[in-house]
Design a protein around this motif. Structure first.
Motif, mmCIF file in Angstrom:
data_model
loop_
_atom_site.group_PDB
_atom_site.id
_atom_site.type_symbol
_atom_site.label_atom_id
_atom_site.label_comp_id
_atom_site.label_asym_id
_atom_site.label_seq_id
_atom_site.Cartn_x
_atom_site.Cartn_y
_atom_site.Cartn_z
ATOM 1 N N LYS A 1 0.848 -1.121 0.077
ATOM 2 C CA LYS A 1 -0.083 -0.154 0.034
ATOM 3 C C LYS A 1 0.853 1.116 -0.037
ATOM 4 C CE LYS A 1 -3.868 -2.191 2.466
ATOM 5 N NZ LYS A 1 -4.794 -2.227 3.651
ATOM 6 N N VAL A 2 1.876 1.141 0.809
ATOM 7 C CA VAL A 2 2.906 2.241 0.972
ATOM 8 C C VAL A 2 3.407 2.683 -0.475
ATOM 9 C CG1 VAL A 2 4.906 3.479 1.839
ATOM 10 C CG2 VAL A 2 3.213 2.270 3.301
ATOM 11 N N HIS A 3 3.917 1.669 -1.124
ATOM 12 C CA HIS A 3 4.635 1.757 -2.545
ATOM 13 C C HIS A 3 3.493 2.504 -3.437
ATOM 14 C CE1 HIS A 3 8.132 -1.401 -0.898
ATOM 15 N NE2 HIS A 3 8.255 -0.010 -0.654
ATOM 16 N N GLN A 4 2.337 2.015 -3.520
ATOM 17 C CA GLN A 4 1.515 2.293 -4.563
ATOM 18 C C GLN A 4 1.137 3.719 -4.032
ATOM 19 O OE1 GLN A 4 -2.135 -0.293 -4.111
ATOM 20 N NE2 GLN A 4 -1.218 -2.009 -4.902
ATOM 21 N N ALA A 5 1.188 4.229 -2.825
ATOM 22 C CA ALA A 5 0.964 5.627 -2.559
ATOM 23 C C ALA A 5 2.078 6.362 -2.895
ATOM 24 C CB ALA A 5 0.438 5.741 -1.076
ATOM 25 N N GLN A 6 3.217 5.880 -2.782
ATOM 26 C CA GLN A 6 4.490 6.527 -3.455
ATOM 27 C C GLN A 6 4.526 6.733 -4.920
ATOM 28 O OE1 GLN A 6 7.305 3.978 -1.633
ATOM 29 N NE2 GLN A 6 7.865 5.623 -0.087
ATOM 30 N N GLU A 7 3.940 5.949 -5.543
ATOM 31 C CA GLU A 7 3.866 6.117 -7.042
ATOM 32 C C GLU A 7 3.163 7.243 -7.541
ATOM 33 O OE1 GLU A 7 2.690 2.453 -8.738
ATOM 34 O OE2 GLU A 7 4.467 1.563 -8.373
ATOM 35 N N ARG A 8 2.266 7.686 -6.501
ATOM 36 C CA ARG A 8 1.202 8.758 -6.939
ATOM 37 C C ARG A 8 1.764 10.014 -6.282
ATOM 38 N NH1 ARG A 8 -2.391 4.656 -5.536
ATOM 39 N NH2 ARG A 8 -2.713 5.810 -3.431
ATOM 40 N N ALA A 9 2.827 9.952 -5.363
ATOM 41 C CA ALA A 9 3.017 11.138 -4.689
ATOM 42 C C ALA A 9 4.115 11.925 -5.338
ATOM 43 C CB ALA A 9 3.472 10.754 -3.313
ATOM 44 N N SER A 10 4.600 13.026 -4.831
ATOM 45 C CA SER A 10 5.755 13.907 -5.048
ATOM 46 C C SER A 10 6.903 13.245 -4.291
ATOM 47 C CB SER A 10 5.615 15.458 -4.519
ATOM 48 O OG SER A 10 5.435 15.254 -3.013
ATOM 49 N N GLN A 11 8.162 13.491 -4.560
ATOM 50 C CA GLN A 11 9.274 13.131 -3.960
ATOM 51 C C GLN A 11 9.185 13.209 -2.572
ATOM 52 O OE1 GLN A 11 11.510 10.886 -5.780
ATOM 53 N NE2 GLN A 11 11.860 10.295 -3.447
ATOM 54 N N ALA A 12 8.965 14.365 -2.041
ATOM 55 C CA ALA A 12 8.928 14.658 -0.796
ATOM 56 C C ALA A 12 7.911 13.984 0.129
ATOM 57 C CB ALA A 12 8.767 16.006 -0.457
ATOM 58 N N GLN A 13 6.733 13.618 -0.588
ATOM 59 C CA GLN A 13 5.638 13.010 -0.017
ATOM 60 C C GLN A 13 6.074 11.547 0.082
ATOM 61 O OE1 GLN A 13 2.450 14.151 -2.653
ATOM 62 N NE2 GLN A 13 1.587 15.627 -1.055
ATOM 63 N N ALA A 14 6.674 11.014 -1.110
ATOM 64 C CA ALA A 14 7.161 9.339 -0.976
ATOM 65 C C ALA A 14 8.271 9.315 0.038
ATOM 66 C CB ALA A 14 7.701 9.160 -2.423
ATOM 67 N N ASN A 15 8.953 10.358 0.018
ATOM 68 C CA ASN A 15 9.930 10.031 1.237
ATOM 69 C C ASN A 15 9.481 10.227 2.607
ATOM 70 O OD1 ASN A 15 12.121 10.212 -0.591
ATOM 71 N ND2 ASN A 15 12.520 12.414 -0.216
ATOM 72 N N ALA A 16 8.327 11.072 2.842
ATOM 73 C CA ALA A 16 7.547 11.061 4.299
ATOM 74 C C ALA A 16 7.150 9.565 4.398
ATOM 75 C CB ALA A 16 6.615 12.188 4.088
ATOM 76 N N LEU A 17 6.359 9.106 3.565
ATOM 77 C CA LEU A 17 5.941 7.750 3.543
ATOM 78 C C LEU A 17 6.892 6.912 4.003
ATOM 79 C CD1 LEU A 17 3.137 7.667 0.804
ATOM 80 C CD2 LEU A 17 2.622 7.561 3.183
ATOM 81 N N SER A 18 8.150 6.588 3.142
ATOM 82 C CA SER A 18 9.149 5.895 3.655
ATOM 83 C C SER A 18 9.484 5.907 5.128
ATOM 84 C CB SER A 18 10.422 6.155 2.733
ATOM 85 O OG SER A 18 11.423 5.324 2.990
ATOM 86 N N VAL A 19 9.628 7.152 5.573
ATOM 87 C CA VAL A 19 9.968 7.257 6.915
ATOM 88 C C VAL A 19 9.149 6.654 7.795
ATOM 89 C CG1 VAL A 19 10.121 8.808 8.802
ATOM 90 C CG2 VAL A 19 11.204 9.619 6.444
ATOM 91 N N ARG A 20 7.887 6.757 7.689
ATOM 92 C CA ARG A 20 6.610 6.153 8.393
ATOM 93 C C ARG A 20 6.957 4.523 8.500
ATOM 94 N NH1 ARG A 20 2.970 9.552 10.456
ATOM 95 N NH2 ARG A 20 3.009 11.618 9.728
ATOM 96 N N LEU A 21 7.279 4.115 7.143
ATOM 97 C CA LEU A 21 7.378 2.528 6.886
ATOM 98 C C LEU A 21 8.583 2.105 7.686
ATOM 99 C CD1 LEU A 21 5.983 0.413 5.150
ATOM 100 C CD2 LEU A 21 7.810 0.656 3.645
#
Length: 288
Positions: free
Chosen positions: A182-202
């Motif tokens: 789910k996180v990786h799917q969300a990252q594909e639709r996000a900006s780089q900064a948003q994708a990084n923030a999701l990675s931090v939570r993971l």
């Protein structure tokens, strides 16, 4: 750490004899540069190397080279420790994942390698540090990392080493629960900064899951000794994004992918004190 039962996990693939790379395979210099960047800046290696898949890896990477492993007594001791820790992780998650989530736990495999090896996520290298590949559900580690942990990052100790393995197995738990996908799917639709923030939570959740394991290893098997928690906290602090980037002379918070030193310590401590996976939901809290 102290394990009354020092039996070893059988879920270990030992490629240190040279059987991890396909015949004729080479490591591109671009991959090497990206791998080094991944390690220094805390980027998830499974994402960095995802584009360098090898077509022949499935049939070849399970085959050993047939050459004996030349290992020092100290390295042999480390191999035994890794296998014992993995076995203890299996005990905890086989019990706790069904008990706390209703999901069955499937053991991952752990791959020991030297230098480089093929994975279902591409070419893995020592410079990446330990990592988990969700595509083949395996944890990869070159034991040379433990020397780096002690010398470069000043985080020695057996519990610090165990925490590193537990963190990667934490990613496996996330994969089994469908969180990683789910996180990786969300990252594909996000900006780089948003994708990084999701990675931090993971990543912080994987730290917390590592703490959950330590809680039960200590509660049920009295594995922790005086000073062990301090060792793990030192390791978490050493591999925070701010600490790693500070060593390179420039700290860029928007590029963080694993969390700050304080965040990593906080979430590891949270799992260690509670033993509750529900306390590890980094995706529902505003304050990391």
């Amino acid at each position: 750490m102290r394990f009354d039962d020092d039996s070893e996990s059988s879920n270990v693939d030992d490629r240190r004899g040279g059987g991890g790379m396909p015949r004729g395979g080479t490591i591109g210099i671009g991959t090497a540069v990206l791998a080094l960047a991944a390690w220094y800046f805390g980027i998830d290696p499974s994402i960095v190397i995802n584009g360098s898949r090898a077509l022949q890896q499935n049939s070849q990477q399970e085959q050993g080279s047939g050459r004996p492993v030349d290992a020092s007594p100290e390295e042999q001791k480390s191999v035994h420790f890794v296998k014992v820790v993995l076995k203890d992780l299996e005990k905890t998650w086989q019990e706790q994942l069904p008990a706390q989530t209703g999901r069955a736990y499937v053991d991952p495999r752990l791959v020991l390698f030297r230098g480089a090896t093929q994975t279902a996520c591409g070419t893995g290298q020592t410079a990446m540090g330990p990592f988990y590949c969700p595509a083949d559900q395996k944890v990869y580690i070159d034991l040379a990392f433990y020397d780096e942990l002690q010398r470069r990052f000043h985080a020695p100790g057996d519990f610090a080493q165990a925490y590193v393995i537990a963190h990667e197995v934490g990613h496996h738990v996330q994969q089994l629960l469908g969180i990683s996908g789910k996180v990786h799917q969300a990252q594909e639709r996000a900006s780089q900064a948003q994708a990084n923030a999701l990675s931090v939570r993971l990543e912080l959740q994987a730290d917390c899951f590592a703490g959950v394991w330590a809680y039960y290893a200590n509660k049920e098997r009295h594995a922790l000794e005086p000073g062990d928690v301090d060792e793990a906290m030192a390791a978490a602090k050493a591999i925070g994004d701010d600490a790693l980037q500070s060593a390179q002379g420039r700290v860029v918070p928007d590029s963080f992918t694993h969390g700050t030193s304080e965040q990593r310590k906080r979430w590891l401590q949270r799992g260690l004190e509670s033993g509750s996976m529900a306390q590890c939901d980094t995706f529902k809290t505003r304050d990391l």
